[in-house]
Design a protein around this motif. Sequence first.
Motif, PDB file in Angstrom:
ATOM      1  N   ALA A   1     115.467 -99.729 125.750  1.00  0.00           N
ATOM      2  CA  ALA A   1     116.046-100.401 123.695  1.00  0.00           C
ATOM      3  C   ALA A   1     117.659 -99.502 123.841  1.00  0.00           C
ATOM      4  O   ALA A   1     118.220 -99.110 123.138  1.00  0.00           O
ATOM      5  CB  ALA A   1     115.722 -99.728 122.734  1.00  0.00           C
ATOM      6  N   LEU A   2     117.532 -97.400 124.039  1.00  0.00           N
ATOM      7  CA  LEU A   2     118.816 -97.222 123.863  1.00  0.00           C
ATOM      8  C   LEU A   2     119.811 -97.841 125.275  1.00  0.00           C
ATOM      9  O   LEU A   2     120.814 -97.700 124.692  1.00  0.00           O
ATOM     10  CB  LEU A   2     118.079 -95.795 124.508  1.00  0.00           C
ATOM     11  CG  LEU A   2     118.940 -94.569 124.644  1.00  0.00           C
ATOM     12  CD1 LEU A   2     120.094 -94.556 123.048  1.00  0.00           C
ATOM     13  CD2 LEU A   2     118.676 -93.501 124.603  1.00  0.00           C
ATOM     14  N   ALA A   3     119.785 -98.273 126.337  1.00  0.00           N
ATOM     15  CA  ALA A   3     120.494 -98.679 126.439  1.00  0.00           C
ATOM     16  C   ALA A   3     121.617 -99.871 126.599  1.00  0.00           C
ATOM     17  O   ALA A   3     122.322 -99.783 126.280  1.00  0.00           O
ATOM     18  CB  ALA A   3     119.805 -99.223 128.420  1.00  0.00           C
ATOM     19  N   ASP A   4     120.348-100.478 125.394  1.00  0.00           N
ATOM     20  CA  ASP A   4     120.669-101.958 125.292  1.00  0.00           C
ATOM     21  C   ASP A   4     121.611-101.612 123.626  1.00  0.00           C
ATOM     22  O   ASP A   4     122.616-102.090 123.673  1.00  0.00           O
ATOM     23  CB  ASP A   4     119.289-102.687 124.260  1.00  0.00           C
ATOM     24  CG  ASP A   4     120.202-103.724 123.579  1.00  0.00           C
ATOM     25  OD1 ASP A   4     121.069-104.476 123.978  1.00  0.00           O
ATOM     26  OD2 ASP A   4     120.055-103.900 122.156  1.00  0.00           O
ATOM     27  N   LEU A   5     121.370-100.353 122.968  1.00  0.00           N
ATOM     28  CA  LEU A   5     122.304-100.132 121.887  1.00  0.00           C
ATOM     29  C   LEU A   5     123.747 -99.355 122.265  1.00  0.00           C
ATOM     30  O   LEU A   5     124.510 -99.896 121.422  1.00  0.00           O
ATOM     31  CB  LEU A   5     121.388 -98.467 121.689  1.00  0.00           C
ATOM     32  CG  LEU A   5     120.255 -98.758 120.176  1.00  0.00           C
ATOM     33  CD1 LEU A   5     119.579 -97.122 119.704  1.00  0.00           C
ATOM     34  CD2 LEU A   5     120.335 -99.896 119.462  1.00  0.00           C
ATOM     35  N   TYR A   6     123.753 -98.866 123.758  1.00  0.00           N
ATOM     36  CA  TYR A   6     125.001 -98.548 124.155  1.00  0.00           C
ATOM     37  C   TYR A   6     125.586 -99.818 124.456  1.00  0.00           C
ATOM     38  O   TYR A   6     127.457 -99.311 124.125  1.00  0.00           O
ATOM     39  CB  TYR A   6     124.774 -97.639 125.299  1.00  0.00           C
ATOM     40  CG  TYR A   6     124.767 -95.990 125.463  1.00  0.00           C
ATOM     41  CD1 TYR A   6     125.708 -95.007 124.634  1.00  0.00           C
ATOM     42  CD2 TYR A   6     123.541 -95.029 125.262  1.00  0.00           C
ATOM     43  CE1 TYR A   6     126.034 -93.885 124.613  1.00  0.00           C
ATOM     44  CE2 TYR A   6     123.113 -93.704 124.869  1.00  0.00           C
ATOM     45  CZ  TYR A   6     125.059 -93.166 124.349  1.00  0.00           C
ATOM     46  OH  TYR A   6     124.622 -91.765 124.262  1.00  0.00           O
ATOM     47  N   THR A   7     125.110-101.129 124.833  1.00  0.00           N
ATOM     48  CA  THR A   7     126.048-101.632 125.313  1.00  0.00           C
ATOM     49  C   THR A   7     126.218-102.518 123.787  1.00  0.00           C
ATOM     50  O   THR A   7     127.752-102.817 124.102  1.00  0.00           O
ATOM     51  CB  THR A   7     124.771-102.948 126.264  1.00  0.00           C
ATOM     52  OG1 THR A   7     124.507-102.150 126.919  1.00  0.00           O
ATOM     53  CG2 THR A   7     125.954-104.325 126.105  1.00  0.00           C
TER      54      THR A   7
ATOM     55  N   THR B   1     131.600 -93.954 127.100  1.00  0.00           N
ATOM     56  CA  THR B   1     130.513 -94.414 127.066  1.00  0.00           C
ATOM     57  C   THR B   1     130.224 -95.626 128.213  1.00  0.00           C
ATOM     58  O   THR B   1     129.379 -96.366 127.821  1.00  0.00           O
ATOM     59  CB  THR B   1     129.906 -94.844 125.740  1.00  0.00           C
ATOM     60  OG1 THR B   1     131.045 -95.581 124.994  1.00  0.00           O
ATOM     61  CG2 THR B   1     129.914 -93.919 124.867  1.00  0.00           C
ATOM     62  N   ALA B   2     131.398 -96.232 128.989  1.00  0.00           N
ATOM     63  CA  ALA B   2     131.338 -96.741 129.639  1.00  0.00           C
ATOM     64  C   ALA B   2     129.964 -96.613 130.369  1.00  0.00           C
ATOM     65  O   ALA B   2     129.546 -97.946 131.242  1.00  0.00           O
ATOM     66  CB  ALA B   2     132.164 -96.884 130.707  1.00  0.00           C
TER      67      ALA B   2
END
Length: 281
Positions: A31-37, A142-143
């Motif tokens: 879920a955190l990876a999705d926030l970064y996206t 953050t890429a």
Amino acid sequence: MTTPPEPPAPDTLLFDVEASVELTVVERLLALADLYTRHNDAIDLLVAGRAQLPADAFVSSSHRLERETLAGIKAVRQQSLPAVEPVTSAVVRLKQTAYLAGGATRYLTAARQARPADDADPAHPDPRRGFGQYLRLARDLTALAPAAIVASATQIATRLPQRARSTTTVSGLDTAQRNALLEIAQGHVAVTDQYGQRAYDHTVPVPVDVLRHLEAQGLVERESTAAPPLFPHGPSRDRVRLTTLGISVLSTVITTVHIPGPPAPRPVPAPPAAGTARAHR
């Protein structure tokens, strides 16, 4: 590493942060990876002149990403995992991600201060100076965060006790569908609708029928015009994201999906001998 304090005043976020108390540690990281996206997409849309968002939203969102990453590290440590590879390198990668998010916050703060007061939403800011340059520098930091977090989640999942794992499954999930879920989790898949037909554009090959099947199963969804154009002046794309069910299912099978690593370094050819070297004019 301590959690940084909240900003002094509430700001608008670029994304919704759902309560993660009921999530397993791997689900939380996905879920955190999705926030970064979502965060990266928002910056890309602003650079492309497609976003109309409050100036403070980028700063507060980046700050929140740092906090959520540190909270994810804390959740991993609460599992009392052995201090061995691959767990240690996964935690280090998460620490680096949190540190880079902090650096992005500082660049975005500088961008907010450099933003022209008489132009709330500048179209196509110059990436070489001022406001646009700070946006680009923040975006660079953050890429790779989504892919790094998913890789860490995969490594951590290999050492989790059974009680800390999700057991959510769907029937008939084959290798191609698992791989597609993994690519979506890393923020690699976006789609466009043109001429009444759906055209898929992504950084890695993902069969159209696989995406449609996952969508029909409720494992993925499309967020309309949330991803930047594939080319200048092109249409904004729809971001393909994991649903809550998709996150749970991927967390269950993530250790069975292969994440390709960087290519092996090739030997550097020796320079030509002085007698055989040719001069180019």
